[in-house]
Design a protein around this motif. Structure first.
Motif, PDB file in Angstrom:
ATOM      1  N   ALA A 206       0.834  -1.212   0.000  1.00 34.06           N
ATOM      2  CA  ALA A 206       0.000   0.000   0.000  1.00 34.06           C
ATOM      3  C   ALA A 206       0.869   1.262   0.000  1.00 34.06           C
ATOM      4  CB  ALA A 206      -0.931  -0.013   1.207  1.00 34.06           C
ATOM      5  N   LEU A 207       1.944   1.247   0.799  1.00 36.75           N
ATOM      6  CA  LEU A 207       2.836   2.429   0.864  1.00 36.75           C
ATOM      7  C   LEU A 207       3.424   2.728  -0.511  1.00 36.75           C
ATOM      8  CD1 LEU A 207       4.935   1.854   4.125  1.00 36.75           C
ATOM      9  CD2 LEU A 207       2.857   3.161   3.814  1.00 36.75           C
ATOM     10  N   ALA A 208       3.881   1.666  -1.182  1.00 33.10           N
ATOM     11  CA  ALA A 208       4.493   1.848  -2.502  1.00 33.10           C
ATOM     12  C   ALA A 208       3.448   2.346  -3.498  1.00 33.10           C
ATOM     13  CB  ALA A 208       5.079   0.520  -2.980  1.00 33.10           C
ATOM     14  N   TYR A 209       2.256   1.782  -3.421  1.00 34.72           N
ATOM     15  CA  TYR A 209       1.187   2.164  -4.346  1.00 34.72           C
ATOM     16  C   TYR A 209       0.816   3.644  -4.153  1.00 34.72           C
ATOM     17  CZ  TYR A 209      -3.413   2.283  -6.523  1.00 34.72           C
ATOM     18  OH  TYR A 209      -4.480   2.618  -7.294  1.00 34.72           O
ATOM     19  N   ILE A 210       0.648   4.050  -2.892  1.00 37.04           N
ATOM     20  CA  ILE A 210       0.283   5.446  -2.612  1.00 37.04           C
ATOM     21  C   ILE A 210       1.391   6.381  -3.111  1.00 37.04           C
ATOM     22  CG2 ILE A 210      -0.196   7.152  -0.773  1.00 37.04           C
ATOM     23  CD1 ILE A 210      -1.258   4.704   0.888  1.00 37.04           C
ATOM     24  N   ALA A 211       2.644   5.923  -2.969  1.00 38.24           N
ATOM     25  CA  ALA A 211       3.768   6.770  -3.423  1.00 38.24           C
ATOM     26  C   ALA A 211       3.858   6.817  -4.948  1.00 38.24           C
ATOM     27  CB  ALA A 211       5.074   6.225  -2.837  1.00 38.24           C
ATOM     28  N   GLY A 212       3.127   5.939  -5.620  1.00 44.81           N
ATOM     29  CA  GLY A 212       3.115   5.965  -7.093  1.00 44.81           C
ATOM     30  C   GLY A 212       3.997   4.912  -7.738  1.00 44.81           C
ATOM     31  N   ALA A 213       4.481   3.940  -6.939  1.00 42.74           N
ATOM     32  CA  ALA A 213       5.329   2.875  -7.522  1.00 42.74           C
ATOM     33  C   ALA A 213       4.449   1.870  -8.263  1.00 42.74           C
ATOM     34  CB  ALA A 213       6.110   2.175  -6.419  1.00 42.74           C
ATOM     35  N   LYS A 214       5.078   1.169  -9.217  1.00 43.79           N
ATOM     36  CA  LYS A 214       4.338   0.154  -9.986  1.00 43.79           C
ATOM     37  C   LYS A 214       4.299  -1.161  -9.204  1.00 43.79           C
ATOM     38  CE  LYS A 214       4.995   1.713 -14.688  1.00 43.79           C
ATOM     39  NZ  LYS A 214       6.202   2.506 -14.972  1.00 43.79           N
ATOM     40  N   LEU A 215       3.134  -1.814  -9.243  1.00 44.26           N
ATOM     41  CA  LEU A 215       2.997  -3.155  -8.658  1.00 44.26           C
ATOM     42  C   LEU A 215       2.687  -4.120  -9.796  1.00 44.26           C
ATOM     43  CD1 LEU A 215       2.649  -1.329  -6.087  1.00 44.26           C
ATOM     44  CD2 LEU A 215       1.043  -3.016  -5.246  1.00 44.26           C
ATOM     45  N   ALA A 216       2.971  -5.401  -9.615  1.00 46.01           N
ATOM     46  CA  ALA A 216       2.692  -6.369 -10.689  1.00 46.01           C
ATOM     47  C   ALA A 216       2.311  -7.728 -10.115  1.00 46.01           C
ATOM     48  CB  ALA A 216       3.941  -6.530 -11.574  1.00 46.01           C
TER      49      ALA A 216
END
Ligand SMILES: Cc1cc2nc3c(=O)[nH]c(=O)nc-3n(C[C@H](O)[C@H](O)[C@H](O)COP(=O)(O)OP(=O)(O)OC[C@H]3O[C@@H](n4cnc5c(N)ncnc54)[C@H](O)[C@@H]3O)c2cc1C
Length: 485
Positions: A206-216
């Protein structure tokens, strides 16, 4: 010159491996949500897979990993894992880590979908505990912050420069650094039945997603077939190594569950075994591990024996352990390259929170501890060879969204809903219903509890959206076509 600062979020094997490599030359801080012993790493039983013998090879390990992953894996990542694997293990042994031996040779276990025994273990079934403790005992130069939950990655323009974290009294703390490493593990606690530690509920994703990082690959979640199951509740894992030593899955009447299902029978890939067990249970069957063929069960599996005794399972007399599948491991995660770099500069992800592509659509047993070791080293290699000239300066942190009374679900209700929609078998109808149920909720960061539930909501939405997009079943993602009555 002041040392570069590194902030590692998470105290499992991935975070500790990177910290051990970096602590001499850098100012390393570890923030961890519970005590430093709380992690999935500490719970790992079966062991670490690596090609360590003459008749084995990284090539064979590569091909098993690929087959289990349904060829959805990234070849370069699998090559890195399987060729660096024996090197990192040799390094650990040279540093004093002791794996179990038999006749002065490494004692290697067999697990599902491996073509030969290649699982190193320690303390019988306590590999994770022994390995984590071995690493943590050497972490002498670390700024430790336990019981602190990271709630935000601080960014300056497109660069990650720090972390906000809440303590258990809901006080906000901020940390700044040149390198922020997510090592927060997976997401088992999203589900009502899981093998995972209390603190593992998808925060880093969630932290990475909120920061705008790509998830896969977020639709690929592995369900382990054999959790100890008593009176409607699950109590931790019964390692696959138990089947590797000869245990069989049977029904109440003693017939073999995996007969005619897969050529590898009880050691078929986990998605196959879990889906088969789940169907049996849905049809009212009870499923057991029959252990009479396992030699020296209590010596080989001391921690499992202690758990069975604690829960008064009469396995010595019946030779049966009642089991049930549960959420275990996330194949997807924060997209990274082979150095742990995410799509955001200064932000890295390693271990289970990361998606390098090693696991494809289904993880091969005991490849995840190896992943934490290999990519914990790789991120350290990268940071060491890319010095940062300018120190990141604090920026004003925008206050988290302070909704007076945010509309959030009860954690248990959310877990039940997630279990129904995102479990072993999915349908498009259930995914759509679930996504619209999620729409009614807010997210908020006022407290530890609110932040945790908000992160679970965010991650559940990402999984459901990814699962809906993948309309065909593949590996651990099983989607039934049509409306299920
Ligand atoms: C019961 C069990 C048995 C297993 N057995 C095996 C096995 O035999 N072999 C194998 O290869 N794999 C096994 N696995 C999988 C393996 O243990 C994990 O994939 C691996 O340990 C993950 O390591 P990690 O360092 O990435 O994360 P973890 O070890 O899960 O550590 C994550 C850390 O991050 C912390 N954290 C989370 N969120 C936050 C936050 N917001 N702020 C601060 N800290 C946070 C957690 O508290 C924890 O310390 C098993 C898993 C389980 C649950």
């Amino acid at each position: 010159m002041a040392k570069e600062r590194i902030i590692i979020i998470g105290s499992g094997i991935a975070g500790c491996t990177a910290a051990l490599r970096l602590m001499q030359e850098y100012d390393v801080t570890i923030i961890t949500k519970g005590s430093k012993e709380e992690s999935n790493s500490m719970l790992a039983q079966g062991g670490v897979a690596a090609a360590m013998t003459k008749n084995d090879s990284p090539k064979k390990h590569f091909s098993d990993t690929f087959r289990a992953g349904c060829y959805h894996n990234k070849p370069l990542a699998v090559r890195e894992l399987t060729t660096s694997g024996p090197i990192v293990i040799q390094k650990l042994i040279a540093a004093g880590m002791s794996f179990d031996q038999e006749n002065d040779e490494l004692a290697l276990g067999l697990e599902g979908a491996h073509q030969m025994p290649r699982i190193l273990h320690a303390g019988g079934d306590q590999t994770g505990k022994f390995l984590t403790t071995f690493l943590q005992n050497q972490l002498t130069k670390i700024n430790w912050h336990e019981h602190l939950m990271a709630t935000e990655i601080i960014k300056d323009h497109d660069q990650a420069i720090g972390v906000c974290a809440l303590d258990t009294k809901n006080q906000l703390h901020t940390f700044y650094g040149e390198h922020i490493i997510l090592a927060t593990g997976g997401l088992g606690q999203l589900f009502p039945v899981t093998t995972n530690a209390r603190t593992i509920s998808g925060d880093g994703l969630a932290l990475a997603y909120i920061a705008g990082a790509k998830l896969a690959d977020m639709e690929f979640i592995q369900f382990h077939p054999t959790l100890l199951y008593l009176n409607g509740h699950c109590y931790g894992l019964i390692s696959e190594a138990v089947r590797g030593e000869g245990a069989k899955l049977i029904r109440k009447d003693g017939t073999a569950v995996m007969e005619g299902v897969h050529s590898s029978l009880d050691l078929a890939p986990r998605d196959v075994v879990s889906a088969t067990l789940s169907q049996e249970i849905e049809h009212g069957e009870s499923v057991f591990l029959e252990i009479s063929a396992v030699k020296n069960f209590e010596k080989r599996f001391p921690a499992i024996t202690a758990s069975l005794d604690k829960h008064q399972v009469p396995f010595r007399e019946t030779k049966r352990i009642p089991v049930h599948p549960g959420a275990h491991f996330l194949m997807g995660g924060v997209r990274t390259d082979l150095n742990g770099k995410t799509s955001i500069s200064g932000l890295y992800a390693i271990g289970e929170v990361a998606n390098t592509g090693v696991h494809g659509a289904n993880r091969l047993a005991s490849n995840s501890l190896l992943e934490t070791l290999v990519f914990g080293e790789k991120v350290a290699d990268y940071i060491e060879s890319h010095p940062v000239k300018q120190r990141n300066q604090p920026v004003s942190v925008s206050k988290p969204k302070l909704l007076q009374s945010p509309h959030l679900p009860e954690k248990q209700k959310l877990q039940e809903k997630i279990g129904e929609a995102l479990g072993i078998t999915r349908t498009e109808e259930k995914l759509t219903e679930f996504l619209s149920w999620l729409e009614s909720f807010d997210t908020a960061n006022n407290s530890f509890e609110e932040a945790e539930i908000s992160h679970m909501l965010i991650v559940a939405k990402i999984i459901a959206t990814s699962a809906k997009k993948r309309t065909e079943s593949l590996g651990a993602h099983r989607i039934l076509k049509g409306v299920i009555k």
